[in-house]
Design an enzyme around this catalytic site. Structure first.
Site, PDB file in Angstrom:
ATOM      1  N   THR A 143     -19.105  30.581 -32.741  1.00  0.00           N
ATOM      2  CA  THR A 143     -17.867  29.740 -33.073  1.00  0.00           C
ATOM      3  C   THR A 143     -17.262  30.214 -34.551  1.00  0.00           C
ATOM      4  OG1 THR A 143     -17.050  27.421 -33.753  1.00  0.00           O
ATOM      5  CG2 THR A 143     -19.357  28.017 -34.197  1.00  0.00           C
ATOM      6  N   ASP A 144     -16.020  29.784 -34.759  1.00  0.00           N
ATOM      7  CA  ASP A 144     -15.429  30.100 -36.146  1.00  0.00           C
ATOM      8  C   ASP A 144     -15.971  29.168 -37.290  1.00  0.00           C
ATOM      9  OD1 ASP A 144     -14.104  27.906 -35.179  1.00  0.00           O
ATOM     10  OD2 ASP A 144     -11.920  28.643 -35.620  1.00  0.00           O
ATOM     11  N   GLU A 145     -16.355  27.971 -36.796  1.00  0.00           N
ATOM     12  CA  GLU A 145     -16.808  27.041 -37.689  1.00  0.00           C
ATOM     13  C   GLU A 145     -17.846  27.515 -38.613  1.00  0.00           C
ATOM     14  OE1 GLU A 145     -17.373  23.186 -36.415  1.00  0.00           O
ATOM     15  OE2 GLU A 145     -16.016  23.282 -34.894  1.00  0.00           O
ATOM     16  N   TYR A 169     -23.703  20.899 -36.597  1.00  0.00           N
ATOM     17  CA  TYR A 169     -23.640  21.862 -35.407  1.00  0.00           C
ATOM     18  C   TYR A 169     -23.194  23.154 -36.010  1.00  0.00           C
ATOM     19  CZ  TYR A 169     -20.447  24.230 -32.216  1.00  0.00           C
ATOM     20  OH  TYR A 169     -19.785  25.381 -31.575  1.00  0.00           O
ATOM     21  N   LYS A 173     -25.091  26.756 -35.373  1.00  0.00           N
ATOM     22  CA  LYS A 173     -24.813  28.080 -34.841  1.00  0.00           C
ATOM     23  C   LYS A 173     -24.708  29.236 -35.632  1.00  0.00           C
ATOM     24  CE  LYS A 173     -22.856  28.344 -31.362  1.00  0.00           C
ATOM     25  NZ  LYS A 173     -23.272  28.884 -29.881  1.00  0.00           N
ATOM     26  N   LEU A 209     -11.160  16.557 -28.659  1.00  0.00           N
ATOM     27  CA  LEU A 209      -9.898  15.827 -29.004  1.00  0.00           C
ATOM     28  C   LEU A 209      -8.832  16.117 -27.768  1.00  0.00           C
ATOM     29  CD1 LEU A 209      -7.730  15.057 -31.238  1.00  0.00           C
ATOM     30  CD2 LEU A 209      -6.999  17.511 -31.547  1.00  0.00           C
ATOM     31  N   PRO A 224      -7.090   8.036 -31.296  1.00  0.00           N
ATOM     32  CA  PRO A 224      -7.758   7.851 -32.706  1.00  0.00           C
ATOM     33  C   PRO A 224      -7.440   9.242 -33.374  1.00  0.00           C
ATOM     34  CG  PRO A 224      -9.375   8.204 -31.001  1.00  0.00           C
ATOM     35  CD  PRO A 224      -7.982   8.017 -30.584  1.00  0.00           C
ATOM     36  N   ARG A 233      -6.350  23.391 -36.638  1.00  0.00           N
ATOM     37  CA  ARG A 233      -7.236  24.290 -35.880  1.00  0.00           C
ATOM     38  C   ARG A 233      -6.431  25.237 -35.176  1.00  0.00           C
ATOM     39  NH1 ARG A 233     -10.059  21.875 -38.597  1.00  0.00           N
ATOM     40  NH2 ARG A 233     -12.237  20.536 -38.004  1.00  0.00           N
TER      41      ARG A 233
HETATM   42  P1  NAD Z   1     -20.272  22.583 -23.844  1.00  0.00           P
HETATM   43  O1  NAD Z   1     -21.070  21.295 -24.550  1.00  0.00           O
HETATM   44  O2  NAD Z   1     -19.089  22.035 -22.867  1.00  0.00           O
HETATM   45  O3  NAD Z   1     -21.339  22.958 -22.682  1.00  0.00           O
HETATM   46  C1  NAD Z   1     -22.694  23.576 -23.125  1.00  0.00           C
HETATM   47  C2  NAD Z   1     -23.522  23.602 -21.780  1.00  0.00           C
HETATM   48  O4  NAD Z   1     -24.858  24.112 -22.435  1.00  0.00           O
HETATM   49  C3  NAD Z   1     -23.630  22.747 -20.870  1.00  0.00           C
HETATM   50  O5  NAD Z   1     -23.201  22.947 -19.688  1.00  0.00           O
HETATM   51  C4  NAD Z   1     -25.138  22.155 -21.052  1.00  0.00           C
HETATM   52  O6  NAD Z   1     -25.730  21.216 -19.876  1.00  0.00           O
HETATM   53  C5  NAD Z   1     -25.901  23.475 -21.320  1.00  0.00           C
HETATM   54  N1  NAD Z   1     -26.823  23.131 -22.334  1.00  0.00           N
HETATM   55  C6  NAD Z   1     -27.139  22.457 -23.481  1.00  0.00           C
HETATM   56  N2  NAD Z   1     -28.474  22.652 -23.926  1.00  0.00           N
HETATM   57  C7  NAD Z   1     -28.924  23.257 -23.216  1.00  0.00           C
HETATM   58  C8  NAD Z   1     -30.339  23.898 -22.962  1.00  0.00           C
HETATM   59  N3  NAD Z   1     -31.367  23.630 -24.009  1.00  0.00           N
HETATM   60  N4  NAD Z   1     -30.607  24.695 -21.982  1.00  0.00           N
HETATM   61  C9  NAD Z   1     -29.727  24.997 -21.044  1.00  0.00           C
HETATM   62  N5  NAD Z   1     -28.500  24.498 -21.033  1.00  0.00           N
HETATM   63  C10 NAD Z   1     -28.099  23.706 -22.013  1.00  0.00           C
HETATM   64  O7  NAD Z   1     -19.885  23.560 -24.719  1.00  0.00           O
HETATM   65  P2  NAD Z   1     -18.693  24.550 -24.695  1.00  0.00           P
HETATM   66  O8  NAD Z   1     -17.568  23.953 -25.223  1.00  0.00           O
HETATM   67  O9  NAD Z   1     -18.479  24.990 -23.224  1.00  0.00           O
HETATM   68  O10 NAD Z   1     -19.314  25.809 -25.527  1.00  0.00           O
HETATM   69  C11 NAD Z   1     -19.934  26.928 -25.009  1.00  0.00           C
HETATM   70  C12 NAD Z   1     -20.384  27.808 -26.040  1.00  0.00           C
HETATM   71  O11 NAD Z   1     -19.370  28.296 -26.841  1.00  0.00           O
HETATM   72  C13 NAD Z   1     -21.144  27.058 -27.324  1.00  0.00           C
HETATM   73  O12 NAD Z   1     -22.127  28.104 -27.549  1.00  0.00           O
HETATM   74  C14 NAD Z   1     -20.201  26.853 -28.505  1.00  0.00           C
HETATM   75  O13 NAD Z   1     -20.622  26.697 -29.485  1.00  0.00           O
HETATM   76  C15 NAD Z   1     -19.401  28.036 -28.215  1.00  0.00           C
HETATM   77  N6  NAD Z   1     -17.967  27.764 -28.763  1.00  0.00           N
HETATM   78  C16 NAD Z   1     -17.112  26.581 -28.314  1.00  0.00           C
HETATM   79  C17 NAD Z   1     -15.770  26.609 -28.572  1.00  0.00           C
HETATM   80  C18 NAD Z   1     -15.029  25.284 -28.070  1.00  0.00           C
HETATM   81  O14 NAD Z   1     -13.938  25.160 -28.585  1.00  0.00           O
HETATM   82  N7  NAD Z   1     -15.518  24.607 -26.967  1.00  0.00           N
HETATM   83  C19 NAD Z   1     -15.505  27.324 -29.498  1.00  0.00           C
HETATM   84  C20 NAD Z   1     -16.076  28.459 -29.747  1.00  0.00           C
HETATM   85  C21 NAD Z   1     -17.399  28.667 -29.586  1.00  0.00           C
HETATM   86  O1  DAU Z   2     -13.691  25.871 -33.745  1.00  0.00           O
HETATM   87  C1  DAU Z   2     -14.504  25.757 -32.738  1.00  0.00           C
HETATM   88  C2  DAU Z   2     -14.870  24.674 -32.326  1.00  0.00           C
HETATM   89  O2  DAU Z   2     -14.092  23.713 -31.978  1.00  0.00           O
HETATM   90  C3  DAU Z   2     -16.351  24.690 -31.474  1.00  0.00           C
HETATM   91  O3  DAU Z   2     -17.120  25.466 -31.984  1.00  0.00           O
HETATM   92  C4  DAU Z   2     -16.859  23.081 -31.057  1.00  0.00           C
HETATM   93  O4  DAU Z   2     -17.877  23.532 -30.027  1.00  0.00           O
HETATM   94  C5  DAU Z   2     -15.615  22.432 -30.503  1.00  0.00           C
HETATM   95  O5  DAU Z   2     -16.094  21.271 -30.346  1.00  0.00           O
HETATM   96  C6  DAU Z   2     -14.662  22.404 -31.727  1.00  0.00           C
HETATM   97  O6  DAU Z   2     -14.740  21.859 -32.833  1.00  0.00           O
HETATM   98  P1  DAU Z   2     -13.728  20.694 -33.359  1.00  0.00           P
HETATM   99  O7  DAU Z   2     -14.708  19.787 -34.016  1.00  0.00           O
HETATM  100  O8  DAU Z   2     -12.656  21.454 -34.059  1.00  0.00           O
HETATM  101  O9  DAU Z   2     -13.079  19.932 -31.976  1.00  0.00           O
HETATM  102  P2  DAU Z   2     -12.728  18.481 -31.656  1.00  0.00           P
HETATM  103  O10 DAU Z   2     -11.990  18.606 -30.377  1.00  0.00           O
HETATM  104  O11 DAU Z   2     -14.041  17.625 -31.764  1.00  0.00           O
HETATM  105  O12 DAU Z   2     -11.784  18.094 -32.906  1.00  0.00           O
HETATM  106  C7  DAU Z   2     -10.590  19.063 -33.078  1.00  0.00           C
HETATM  107  C8  DAU Z   2     -10.020  18.180 -34.231  1.00  0.00           C
HETATM  108  O13 DAU Z   2      -9.542  16.922 -34.009  1.00  0.00           O
HETATM  109  C9  DAU Z   2     -10.843  18.085 -35.544  1.00  0.00           C
HETATM  110  O14 DAU Z   2     -10.049  18.231 -36.730  1.00  0.00           O
HETATM  111  C10 DAU Z   2     -11.277  16.637 -35.533  1.00  0.00           C
HETATM  112  C11 DAU Z   2     -10.023  16.068 -34.777  1.00  0.00           C
HETATM  113  N1  DAU Z   2     -10.319  14.599 -34.017  1.00  0.00           N
HETATM  114  C12 DAU Z   2     -11.337  14.949 -33.008  1.00  0.00           C
HETATM  115  C13 DAU Z   2     -11.576  13.822 -32.165  1.00  0.00           C
HETATM  116  C14 DAU Z   2     -12.438  13.990 -31.065  1.00  0.00           C
HETATM  117  C15 DAU Z   2      -9.639  13.523 -34.111  1.00  0.00           C
HETATM  118  O15 DAU Z   2      -8.615  13.308 -35.126  1.00  0.00           O
HETATM  119  N2  DAU Z   2      -9.937  12.591 -33.234  1.00  0.00           N
HETATM  120  C16 DAU Z   2     -10.679  12.710 -32.327  1.00  0.00           C
HETATM  121  O16 DAU Z   2     -11.189  11.557 -31.608  1.00  0.00           O
END
Ligand code: NAD
Ligand code: DAU
Length: 364
Positions: A143-145, A169, A173, A209, A224, A233
């Site tokens: 992730t970029d985080e 988190y 990562k 979000l 919210p 983002r």
């Molecule tokens: P998600 O939470 O939707 O899915 C995670 C999956 O991993 C689930 O299916 C869960 O059951 C499985 N899992 C969790 N713990 C496990 C374990 N111990 N063993 C096996 N499986 C397990 O997550 P996502 O949003 O699809 O993210 C996937 C990957 O991409 C993550 O590594 C996350 O850090 C990365 N990522 C996410 C975003 C985003 O915006 N969602 C952006 C950049 C990177």
């Molecule tokens: O940048 C990549 C990341 O993006 C991934 O690594 C994470 O797995 C993924 O969850 C996501 O993280 P964020 O924290 O940026 O995503 P989220 O959807 O939780 O929130 C997006 C933005 O919106 C953040 O600034 C928080 C804000 N937010 C979020 C929620 C859930 C709100 O204002 N209200 C909300 O209810």
């Protein structure tokens, strides 16, 4: 380029961890569509975020195997690598939600750090025992985080930006990214790391979000927005993330990191307003109209990162990848998907989810 890969490449045997989650399941669909001759093994623990329904339509395929299991289970990983003769690991499995990491960091350290370490150790031993084939890959999805937070005028994150994770988190990562880096540097393991910005699209769990806002608009519930809503983002449609991962797995240089982003920086409050506009246009009926009146500013997320932005020049120049969707086209598709797939998200609003929601949104 993709067409060339389809014609010239040997079938691969890919282990996809976290393949029942949001991005992982989109990637399983992508890989099965694009490379129907490949063997695909999905390993997922089916936590609250994992869902077999995300793989609907693929269940009957002869060369797809689903295994419910934990990435911390070393004997299971060893067995899968060997019996399936895996040559690519695409590692998505993680605890992924920042707000949950603030409420309970333990699972994040366990899965994201120990789980990644377990996979790396198993893959290292397996790769060594197979005489270190040059075409094997361990792709770590990150992730970029990990880069921390940007000020309004700071340049976007590049691959040389120092790590400065701010949440449990992102710290977990970052720890896993460092382990992957060390396994290449010390043991020569053919690893790849990608650091991607915020994804959105089908199968996104309701806690995040964009789905949360879509669902709350459909239910007439408050929307919210944390703090002042000015956090930024950089949004990428999940299909574009999958095509970037495909490109890096095939053409990335082992040991390298690549940033992935959509060049779509949007303030949270602007995004929520866009979603309200789209819902008003696309939903046949809404309990509250105009739905913008549901927007509610709530207590900020502790340690909330102000801005993320990705410089994806390395990916473009070295690999030739660019995204296909704009934020307008991607959000429209996404809103349409949540409208047409209410039977997918309704069951996810379980009592456990309601309890989590209450804990985070006590001030709403
Ligand atoms: P998600 O939470 O939707 O899915 C995670 C999956 O991993 C689930 O299916 C869960 O059951 C499985 N899992 C969790 N713990 C496990 C374990 N111990 N063993 C096996 N499986 C397990 O997550 P996502 O949003 O699809 O993210 C996937 C990957 O991409 C993550 O590594 C996350 O850090 C990365 N990522 C996410 C975003 C985003 O915006 N969602 C952006 C950049 C990177
Ligand atoms: O940048 C990549 C990341 O993006 C991934 O690594 C994470 O797995 C993924 O969850 C996501 O993280 P964020 O924290 O940026 O995503 P989220 O959807 O939780 O929130 C997006 C933005 O919106 C953040 O600034 C928080 C804000 N937010 C979020 C929620 C859930 C709100 O204002 N209200 C909300 O209810």
């Amino acid at each position: 380029m993709v067409e060339q890969q389809r014609l010239t490449r040997e079938p691969r045997k890919i282990l996809i961890t976290g393949g029942a989650g949001f991005i992982g399941s989109n990637f399983v669909h992508h890989w099965c569509d694009r490379y129907p001759g490949d063997r695909v093994v999905v390993l997922d623990a089916l936590t609250y975020a994992g869902n077999r329904k995300n793989l609907a339509g693929l269940e009957g395929r002869a060369n797809l195997r689903f295994v419910q299991g934990d990435i911390c289970d070393r004997p299971l990983i060893d067995a899968l690598l060997q019996e399936e003769a895996i040559d690519v690991v695409a590692h998505f499995a993680a605890e992924s939600h920042v707000d949950r990491s603030i409420l309970g960091p333990d699972a994040f350290v366990r899965t994201n750090v120990i789980g990644t370490f377990t996979l790396l150790e198993a893959f290292r031993q397996y790769w060594n025992a197979s005489d270190q084939p040059a075409h094997y890959r361990f792709h770590h999805v990150s992730t970029d985080e990990v880069y921390g937070s940007l000020g309004a005028d700071d340049p976007a994150f590049s691959e040389t930006t120092p790590y400065a994770p701010n949440s449990p988190y992102s710290a977990s990562k970052a720890g896993s990214d460092h382990l992957v880096r060390a396994y290449h540097h010390t043991y020569g393991l053919p690893t790849l790391v990608t650091n991607c910005s915020n994804n959105y699209g089908p199968y996104h769990f309701p806690e995040k979000l964009i789905p949360l806002m879509c669902i709350n608009i459909l239910m007439g519930k408050p929307l919210p927005v944390y703090g002042d809503g000015q956090n930024v983002r950089d949004w990428l449609y999940v299909g574009d993330h999958c095509s970037a991962l495909d490109a890096v797995i095939h053409r990335g240089r082992p040991g390298e990191m690549y940033n992935i982003g959509g060049n779509n920086e949007v303030k949270n409050i602007d995004l929520v307003n866009k979603l309200c506009d789209l819902m008003e246009e696309l939903a046949p009926e809404l309990p509250v109209r105009p739905c913008h009146q549901l927007i509610t500013f709530v207590k900020d997320r502790p340690g909330h990162d102000r801005r993320y932005a990705i410089n994806a020049t390395k990916l473009k120049t070295e690999i030739g990848w660019t995204p296909a969707e704009t934020v307008e086209s991607g959000l429209r598709k996404t809103v349409q998907w949540y409208l047409s797939n209410q039977d997918w998200w309704q069951p996810l609003l379980s009592p456990e989810y309601q309890a989590y929601y209450k804990q985070v949104y006590t001030s709403v």
